[in-house]
Design an enzyme around this catalytic site. Structure first.
Site, PDB file in Angstrom:
ATOM      1  CE  LYS A  67       9.295  11.250  -1.382  1.00  0.00           C
ATOM      2  NZ  LYS A  67       8.691   9.874  -1.136  1.00  0.00           N
ATOM      3  CE1 TYR A  95       8.947  14.489  -0.196  1.00  0.00           C
ATOM      4  CE2 TYR A  95       8.435  15.530  -2.291  1.00  0.00           C
ATOM      5  CZ  TYR A  95       7.966  14.604  -1.422  1.00  0.00           C
ATOM      6  OH  TYR A  95       7.524  13.962  -1.219  1.00  0.00           O
ATOM      7  CG  ASP A 129      10.599   6.979  14.244  1.00  0.00           C
ATOM      8  OD1 ASP A 129      10.927   7.248  12.844  1.00  0.00           O
ATOM      9  OD2 ASP A 129      11.822   8.153  14.730  1.00  0.00           O
ATOM     10  CB  VAL A 130      10.226   4.100   9.231  1.00  0.00           C
ATOM     11  CG1 VAL A 130       8.583   3.699   9.572  1.00  0.00           C
ATOM     12  CG2 VAL A 130      10.294   5.554   8.849  1.00  0.00           C
ATOM     13  CG  ASN A 174       2.197   6.536   2.133  1.00  0.00           C
ATOM     14  OD1 ASN A 174       2.308   6.821   1.346  1.00  0.00           O
ATOM     15  ND2 ASN A 174       1.860   7.377   3.364  1.00  0.00           N
TER      16      ASN A 174
END
Length: 264
Positions: free
Chosen positions: A167, A163, A69-70, A96
């Site tokens: 980003k 989102y 889990d990042v 990613n």
């Protein structure tokens, strides 16, 4: 043209499916050693392209794969150490891993879903970027960090508040990392790969216009087949990382793939 990358080592997060899995296949076929992680252990059957010397194969290694889990810094750090123990170093790190949900007006969004989104898409990228920067500082030679971004980081879309925000954050944090780590030989890029036909795109097309007013545009992209393939994206990432010509800026958008090469 893809530069010579045989023997280079890359880490890809979010490598169990979609663009991450596609990049893994392309990087392996180019001869790179890979560390692949995702929330669920990547189930890819790829090996480094065999290298021959004196008529015998000397290298064809499977990747190091792990469920990570990042958002867990310690777990991602342990994975980083395991990749270095296995392959000796990391030359390229691709952050990613990302999520798209929640989709819909921000006023209607579940606060916990928004918080989880920011954890994965922003905190996860911060963790990966910091761990790779420390690795590059601790060894000779430079390294290349690629944070996968999106056109939504600069173009607002109704229904994508989290989102778009995440980003935009990725773009700007990458600019900061590029400034901070240049003296240590680390290059950092925030790359918008264009529209790649992944599970995320399928989710977008399955969303109603009341939650995402731009859905018809993405449905038309599918009808027209106007996608960038993982092979096309991989070619550009490797050229950016290891080729002689550098982008000249931190934020980069992969160009649209010509129709004639989309079958690759």
């Amino acid at each position: 043209m893809t530069p010579e990358v045989v023997g280079r080592v890359a880490v890809i997060t979010g490598a169990s499916r979609g663009l991450g899995a596609g990049l893994a296949v392309q990087f392996a076929s180019a001869g790179m050693h890979l560390g692949l992680c995702a929330r669920h252990r990547p189930n890819l059957v790829v090996k480094t392209r065999p290298m021959a010397r004196d008529g015998r194969v000397i290298s064809a290694e499977p990747p190091l794969r792990a469920a990570v889990d990042v958002t867990d810094h310690d777990a991602l750090g342990a994975f980083t150490d395991a990749v270095v123990d296995r392959f000796g170093r990391i030359d390229l790190w691709v952050n990613n891993a990302a999520v798209l949900e929640p989709i819909g007006p921000l006023a209607d969004a579940d606060p916990q879903a928004v918080a989880r989104h920011i954890e994965v898409n922003v905190i996860g990228v911060l963790h990966g970027s910091s761990l790779f920067a420390r690795h590059v500082r601790g060894r000779p030679g430079g390294g290349v960090l690629i944070n996968i971004s999106s056109g939504s980081g600069t173009t607002p879309y109704a229904g994508w508040a989290a989102y778009c925000a995440s980003k935009a954050a990725v773009d700007h944090l990458t600019r900061v990392v590029a400034m901070e780590e240049a003296a240590h030989g680390l290059e950092a890029y925030a790359v918008a790969p264009g529209v790649v036909d992944t599970d995320m795109q399928a989710m977008i097309r399955a969303t109603g216009p009341e939650a995402f007013p731009e859905v018809a545009r993405f449905e038309q992209l599918a009808v027209d087949g106007s996608f960038n393939s993982p092979a096309w994206v991989a070619e550009h990432l490797l050229a950016m990382a290891f080729g002689p010509r550098k982008p000249g800026q931190v934020t980069v958008r992969i160009p649209a793939q010509p129709d004639a090469s989309r079958a690759r």
